[in-house]
Design a protein around this motif. Structure first.
Motif, PDB file in Angstrom:
ATOM      1  N   THR A 191      35.670 -13.557  30.051  1.00 13.82           N
ATOM      2  CA  THR A 191      36.964 -14.230  30.112  1.00 13.82           C
ATOM      3  C   THR A 191      37.536 -14.218  31.534  1.00 13.82           C
ATOM      4  O   THR A 191      38.370 -15.060  31.865  1.00 13.82           O
ATOM      5  CB  THR A 191      37.977 -13.581  29.153  1.00 13.82           C
ATOM      6  OG1 THR A 191      38.105 -12.190  29.477  1.00 13.82           O
ATOM      7  CG2 THR A 191      37.519 -13.726  27.714  1.00 13.82           C
ATOM      8  N   ASN A 193      42.660 -26.477  20.046  1.00 16.92           N
ATOM      9  CA  ASN A 193      42.880 -26.477  21.503  1.00 16.92           C
ATOM     10  C   ASN A 193      42.615 -27.841  22.139  1.00 16.92           C
ATOM     11  O   ASN A 193      41.925 -27.956  23.155  1.00 16.92           O
ATOM     12  CB  ASN A 193      41.985 -25.425  22.179  1.00 16.92           C
ATOM     13  CG  ASN A 193      42.279 -24.027  21.693  1.00 16.92           C
ATOM     14  OD1 ASN A 193      43.408 -23.714  21.311  1.00 16.92           O
ATOM     15  ND2 ASN A 193      41.264 -23.170  21.697  1.00 16.92           N
ATOM     16  N   ARG A 242      47.283 -21.747  26.561  1.00 17.05           N
ATOM     17  CA  ARG A 242      46.418 -20.669  26.083  1.00 17.05           C
ATOM     18  C   ARG A 242      46.019 -19.788  27.268  1.00 17.05           C
ATOM     19  O   ARG A 242      45.623 -20.295  28.316  1.00 17.05           O
ATOM     20  CB  ARG A 242      45.151 -21.223  25.422  1.00 17.05           C
ATOM     21  CG  ARG A 242      45.420 -21.948  24.122  1.00 17.05           C
ATOM     22  CD  ARG A 242      45.704 -20.968  23.008  1.00 17.05           C
ATOM     23  NE  ARG A 242      45.891 -21.653  21.745  1.00 17.05           N
ATOM     24  CZ  ARG A 242      47.072 -22.015  21.244  1.00 17.05           C
ATOM     25  NH1 ARG A 242      48.179 -21.760  21.937  1.00 17.05           N
ATOM     26  NH2 ARG A 242      47.160 -22.636  20.088  1.00 17.05           N
ATOM     27  N   THR A 243      46.106 -18.465  27.062  1.00 14.54           N
ATOM     28  CA  THR A 243      45.695 -17.530  28.108  1.00 14.54           C
ATOM     29  C   THR A 243      44.195 -17.269  28.013  1.00 14.54           C
ATOM     30  O   THR A 243      43.531 -17.685  27.062  1.00 14.54           O
ATOM     31  CB  THR A 243      46.446 -16.201  27.963  1.00 14.54           C
ATOM     32  OG1 THR A 243      46.080 -15.588  26.708  1.00 14.54           O
ATOM     33  CG2 THR A 243      47.952 -16.413  28.004  1.00 14.54           C
ATOM     34  N   ALA A 277      42.672 -14.447  27.360  1.00 15.64           N
ATOM     35  CA  ALA A 277      42.349 -13.621  26.194  1.00 15.64           C
ATOM     36  C   ALA A 277      42.323 -14.451  24.923  1.00 15.64           C
ATOM     37  O   ALA A 277      41.521 -14.197  24.010  1.00 15.64           O
ATOM     38  CB  ALA A 277      43.362 -12.480  26.063  1.00 15.64           C
ATOM     39  N   GLU A 278      43.207 -15.462  24.837  1.00 15.54           N
ATOM     40  CA  GLU A 278      43.258 -16.305  23.646  1.00 15.54           C
ATOM     41  C   GLU A 278      42.092 -17.278  23.578  1.00 15.54           C
ATOM     42  O   GLU A 278      41.874 -17.916  22.542  1.00 15.54           O
ATOM     43  CB  GLU A 278      44.580 -17.075  23.615  1.00 15.54           C
ATOM     44  CG  GLU A 278      45.789 -16.195  23.425  1.00 15.54           C
ATOM     45  CD  GLU A 278      47.092 -16.949  23.612  1.00 15.54           C
ATOM     46  OE1 GLU A 278      48.059 -16.634  22.893  1.00 15.54           O
ATOM     47  OE2 GLU A 278      47.153 -17.846  24.489  1.00 15.54           O
ATOM     48  N   ARG A 279      41.347 -17.390  24.640  1.00 17.76           N
ATOM     49  CA  ARG A 279      40.211 -18.319  24.677  1.00 17.76           C
ATOM     50  C   ARG A 279      38.886 -17.592  24.463  1.00 17.76           C
ATOM     51  O   ARG A 279      37.822 -18.123  24.798  1.00 17.76           O
ATOM     52  CB  ARG A 279      40.203 -19.065  26.015  1.00 17.76           C
ATOM     53  CG  ARG A 279      41.420 -19.956  26.210  1.00 17.76           C
ATOM     54  CD  ARG A 279      41.400 -20.594  27.579  1.00 17.76           C
ATOM     55  NE  ARG A 279      40.266 -21.508  27.732  1.00 17.76           N
ATOM     56  CZ  ARG A 279      39.866 -22.005  28.895  1.00 17.76           C
ATOM     57  NH1 ARG A 279      40.487 -21.647  30.023  1.00 17.76           N
ATOM     58  NH2 ARG A 279      38.837 -22.826  28.954  1.00 17.76           N
ATOM     59  N   TYR A 280      38.935 -16.432  23.916  1.00 19.11           N
ATOM     60  CA  TYR A 280      37.710 -15.700  23.568  1.00 19.11           C
ATOM     61  C   TYR A 280      37.756 -15.408  22.076  1.00 19.11           C
ATOM     62  O   TYR A 280      38.647 -14.714  21.582  1.00 19.11           O
ATOM     63  CB  TYR A 280      37.608 -14.400  24.357  1.00 19.11           C
ATOM     64  CG  TYR A 280      36.394 -13.570  24.009  1.00 19.11           C
ATOM     65  CD1 TYR A 280      35.148 -13.867  24.556  1.00 19.11           C
ATOM     66  CD2 TYR A 280      36.479 -12.506  23.124  1.00 19.11           C
ATOM     67  CE1 TYR A 280      34.029 -13.128  24.235  1.00 19.11           C
ATOM     68  CE2 TYR A 280      35.374 -11.747  22.795  1.00 19.11           C
ATOM     69  CZ  TYR A 280      34.145 -12.069  23.351  1.00 19.11           C
ATOM     70  OH  TYR A 280      33.042 -11.321  23.023  1.00 19.11           O
ATOM     71  N   ILE A 281      36.806 -15.957  21.339  1.00 18.89           N
ATOM     72  CA  ILE A 281      36.714 -15.760  19.884  1.00 18.89           C
ATOM     73  C   ILE A 281      35.425 -15.009  19.609  1.00 18.89           C
ATOM     74  O   ILE A 281      34.348 -15.413  20.050  1.00 18.89           O
ATOM     75  CB  ILE A 281      36.700 -17.100  19.120  1.00 18.89           C
ATOM     76  CG1 ILE A 281      37.862 -17.993  19.571  1.00 18.89           C
ATOM     77  CG2 ILE A 281      36.742 -16.856  17.620  1.00 18.89           C
ATOM     78  CD1 ILE A 281      39.226 -17.444  19.281  1.00 18.89           C
ATOM     79  N   ARG A 315      37.892 -23.731  16.235  1.00 18.09           N
ATOM     80  CA  ARG A 315      39.077 -23.130  16.841  1.00 18.09           C
ATOM     81  C   ARG A 315      38.765 -22.545  18.220  1.00 18.09           C
ATOM     82  O   ARG A 315      39.664 -22.196  18.974  1.00 18.09           O
ATOM     83  CB  ARG A 315      39.648 -22.044  15.927  1.00 18.09           C
ATOM     84  CG  ARG A 315      40.240 -22.592  14.631  1.00 18.09           C
ATOM     85  CD  ARG A 315      40.659 -21.479  13.686  1.00 18.09           C
ATOM     86  NE  ARG A 315      41.092 -22.011  12.409  1.00 18.09           N
ATOM     87  CZ  ARG A 315      42.342 -22.383  12.116  1.00 18.09           C
ATOM     88  NH1 ARG A 315      43.279 -22.245  13.053  1.00 18.09           N
ATOM     89  NH2 ARG A 315      42.652 -22.862  10.942  1.00 18.09           N
ATOM     90  N   ALA A 322      36.681 -22.918  24.774  1.00 17.50           N
ATOM     91  CA  ALA A 322      36.769 -21.456  24.886  1.00 17.50           C
ATOM     92  C   ALA A 322      35.372 -20.870  24.794  1.00 17.50           C
ATOM     93  O   ALA A 322      34.365 -21.586  24.740  1.00 17.50           O
ATOM     94  CB  ALA A 322      37.673 -20.892  23.790  1.00 17.50           C
TER      95      ALA A 322
END
Length: 498
Positions: free
Chosen positions: A86, A102, A129-130, A132-136, A178, A182
């Motif tokens: 990230t 997104n 989106r930060t 951290a929010e772009r890592y699933i 989702r 990302a």
């Protein structure tokens, strides 16, 4: 700088540059990686021991815009490496507010985002989106379904909207859609069912998803990264060949290659810098013994090598060792917390819970093997520190029938008083600064290293109750096949042996 709140503001900001918004997530990672390399920054801070092995391959994969997989046994920082990716994403990313997947405001792919942009135009609200929010991340298990990963039809949505089941607005999106724009990580990839692997293959091949066979296609922009155990990935046939073929880079991870590397990792990860009533000082040789235990375990034939010995073993062990010393210090109101070898023996649960035994090991038992690992590790570290030390008078003292019992619960002052009766023991402990201090806690810790080293060399005996005494006869030692507890039947010990 305030972030744009509407599409009109976004178009007139740096994010409105076509060269920027047209980048894929892999292009974005590549560009940020190049910038880091040009600035001479460390690409993956906090990852120790991979600078010359794993890291170059990882950088090559990202520069090549590959989907990648990390192959390694447990406790080799695979998940940590994946999460550190990230740092190669932009700090923030604009999306159409309310979009579940997104959507890029300049190139929306969902019906929802397209409708909002058509209706509101430049007034379309923008959300951010930060990194951290772009890592699933998803742990693969046999019960994971295609609906979890890709999505499914939502009958309730269909009933409320009155639309056909084939309409996109009736879809419930899974984790992968989702993760659009990302990074999507799957741990233990071979544990996914075959049909889900086929779904991943379609995304990697065509770049889109289909849900329930309906002609609804979403052109996703995802960086796919995976982790797996080499045993599952290569030998058991749990991964479909077309998916394996589409993964651009297979990167092998490994355990620390030297004790020094392991000590650095454990020092970084273990919770030893903790609030306490007294200052904590961990002698260097204690850190080395803790780390050497993991190295010895990885060599032991009775421990399952396919499963591996996780780096979490020395991390958990060191934390327990410090806690044992802390408990003693609190009980006796000592002024400094200094772990000693008896604290390592008092922390056996941190070892036994981290090793998986082969059949031969099961016959011996995890606790007994753990004690042998400690003894062997102490012997190796002792050789590094005190191999040339003059210990003849110490051994002679025990050969005269004397004994010494050491417990992690005893105060340092009480143990030191007993140890002073052993000729030259404390003097040897002070040689070369091995004690790393002149307090009773430091001296006792160094003296225990000497006693345990002599035990590892079979020059003195030790009972399971931590009692040192005269060495058993040579013929008996040869017959015991390296068992941890020595024979005390030839002298008056202190308590029965188990």
């Amino acid at each position: 700088m305030a972030l744009p709140a509407t599409f009109g503001e976004l178009k007139n900001s740096p994010w409105g540059d076509p060269a920027r918004w047209r980048r894929s997530v892999k292009d974005e990672m590549r560009a940020n990686l190049i910038a880091k390399l040009e600035r001479g920054e460390k690409v993956f801070p906090g990852i120790v021991g991979y600078e010359d092995t794993v890291e170059p391959h990882l950088i090559n994969a990202i520069l090549s815009r590959h989907n990648l997989i990390l192959l390694g046994r447990r406790g080799q920082a695979k998940s940590r490496i994946l999460r550190s990716l990230t740092s190669l994403l932009d700090e923030v990313m604009p999306i159409v507010a309310g979009s579940e997947i997104n959507d890029n405001p300049f190139a929306p792919i969902s019906a929802y985002a397209q409708r909002v942009l058509d209706e509101q135009g430049d007034a379309t609200p923008i959300a951010w989106r930060t990194r951290a929010e772009r890592y699933i991340e998803k742990l693969a298990t046999p019960d994971v379904t295609i609906a979890d990963i890709i999505g499914d039809i939502d009958p309730i949505k269909a009933a409320k909207s009155g639309n056909l089941l084939s309409d996109e607005t009736t879809m419930h999106f899974g984790l992968l859609p989702r993760a659009n724009r990302a990074i999507f990580a799957i741990n233990e990839l071979p544990d996914l069912a075959g049909k889900i692997q086929v779904g991943l293959f379609n995304i990697m091949q065509e770049g889109d998803v289909q849900i329930k066979g309906f002609p609804v296609r979403l052109k996703l922009d995802v960086a796919l990264v995976f982790s797996a155990n080499p045993e599952d990935y290569t030998a058991r046939g749990k991964i479909i060949t077309p998916l394996k073929d589409r993964i651009g880079s297979e990167i092998l991870t490994h355990y620390p290659q030297t004790v020094e590397e392991g000590v650095r990792i454990t020092a970084q990860e273990a919770w030893t810098d903790r609030p306490s009533r007294a200052p904590i000082h961990i002698p260097k040789f204690i850190r080395e013994i803790v780390e050497t235990i993991a190295f010895v375990a990885r060599e032991d034939q009775r421990i399952d090598r396919r499963s591996g010995v996780s780096q979490r073993l020395p991390i958990s062990l060191l934390e327990n060792v410090v806690s044992s010393a802390e408990r003693r210090t609190l009980r006796h109101h000592e002024t400094i917390i200094v772990p000693r070898i008896s604290d390592i023996y008092a922390s056996l649960p941190a070892i036994t819970g981290k090793i998986e035994l082969e059949y031969e090991g099961e016959q011996v038992g995890a606790e007994r093997i753990a004690r042998e690992l400690i003894r062997t590790a102490c012997g190796r570290v002792y050789d590094n520190y005190l191999a040339l030390a003059e210990t003849g008078r110490i051994v002679e003292w025990f050969n005269q029938g004397h004994s010494l019992k050491v417990s992690e619960a005893d105060s340092s002052a009480a143990i030191l008083e007993k140890m002073r009766a052993i000729r030259t023991l404390i003097e040897v402990a002070e040689m070369g600064g091995y004690a790393e201090g002149r307090t009773p806690a430091h001296l006792v810790s160094a003296a225990e290293l000497i006693l345990e080293g002599l035990h590892a060399q079979r020059k003195v005996s030790r009972s399971e109750e931590r009692g040192y005494g005269k060495a058993a006869p040579a013929d008996r030692r040869r017959g015991r096949r390296g068992d941890d507890e020595d024979d005390f039947s030839n002298w008056g010990g202190f308590g029965s042996l188990n």
